[in-house]
Design an enzyme around this catalytic site. Structure first.
Site, PDB file in Angstrom:
ATOM      1  N   CYS A 125       0.826  -1.208   0.000  1.00 25.67           N
ATOM      2  CA  CYS A 125       0.000   0.000   0.000  1.00 25.67           C
ATOM      3  C   CYS A 125       0.865   1.264   0.000  1.00 25.67           C
ATOM      4  CB  CYS A 125      -0.924  -0.001   1.209  1.00 25.67           C
ATOM      5  SG  CYS A 125      -2.319   1.148   1.045  1.00 25.67           S
ATOM      6  N   ASP A 163      -6.205  -2.806  11.119  1.00 26.66           N
ATOM      7  CA  ASP A 163      -5.027  -1.931  11.170  1.00 26.66           C
ATOM      8  C   ASP A 163      -4.964  -1.246  12.520  1.00 26.66           C
ATOM      9  OD1 ASP A 163      -2.796  -0.523  10.435  1.00 26.66           O
ATOM     10  OD2 ASP A 163      -3.735   0.625   8.842  1.00 26.66           O
TER      11      ASP A 163
END
Length: 210
Positions: free
Chosen positions: A9, A128
């Protein structure tokens, strides 16, 4: 066990996208959030997408974005999957008619089972270590013991992963996928091809350990 998918990412240039693809990553993430140091504008994002070989999934990350902004980005380039990383509600996430994953703020004490129930239309949940003023990419992990043993959605594990700990994460959690950003960077938004290859290798090592 099924192969663990890998997403790199916070890609900000075509070179890093190619490095991820050549190393064996299944997906890349493009951040469309001005508050992030990894934010990319549509012009650069189109260049990144155009440079990719086939069969690499492109994920667009948004944080509490105006619907018009999401629609604009979708009109500018071919995204395959949306990732909502803010306080978005289920109806908002589903309104664009695109497959999506919903980030779960483990740093804010979120209940994974509750998210799986509320976001039943999501293709998966990304766990996350963000919460409060943090949106991710901090390089900090959360306590993996907080992940329920059974979740009714594919789990994408993120938050503080890097080449030295992702093997253990794969062995312990057996997630559908892992997601890394700062853990393969030499500076914010600048990936390192050697770290990417090391990360992919560590994931593969974790898959083969019992």
């Amino acid at each position: 066990m099924p192969r663990t998918r890998i997403k790199i990412c916070g890609i900000t240039c075509p070179e890093d996208a190619l490095a991820a693809a050549h190393a064996g990553a299944d997906a890349i993430g493009l951040v469309f959030f001005s508050g992030s140091s990894r934010n990319v504008n549509p012009v650069i994002a189109r260049q990144i997408v155009a440079a990719l070989p086939p069969f690499v999934t492109v994920v667009g990350l948004f944080v509490n974005a105006d619907p018009e902004h999401v629609q604009y980005v979708l009109q500018q380039m071919p995204l395959h999957l949306l990732q909502f990383h803010g306080n978005e509600e289920p109806d908002y996430c589903a309104a664009f008619g695109f497959p999506y994953i919903k980030a779960v703020p483990m740093g804010a004490g979120a209940d994974v089972t509750d998210y799986a129930q509320r976001f039943e239309a999501a293709d998966g949940l990304l766990l996350d270590n963000y919460g409060g003023d943090q949106i991710g990419g901090s390089g900090q992990r959360f306590d993996w013991a907080r992940i329920p043993p059974q979740v009714a959605k594919p789990i994408i594990l993120a938050g503080g992963l890097n080449p030295t700990n992702v093997s253990a994460a794969v062995q312990q959690i057996r997630p559908f996928a892992v997601d890394v950003s700062s853990g393969v960077e030499i500076a914010k938004g600048i990936k390192d091809s050697q770290l990417i290859r090391a990360f992919v290798g560590a994931v593969e090592k974790g898959e083969h350990c019992v």
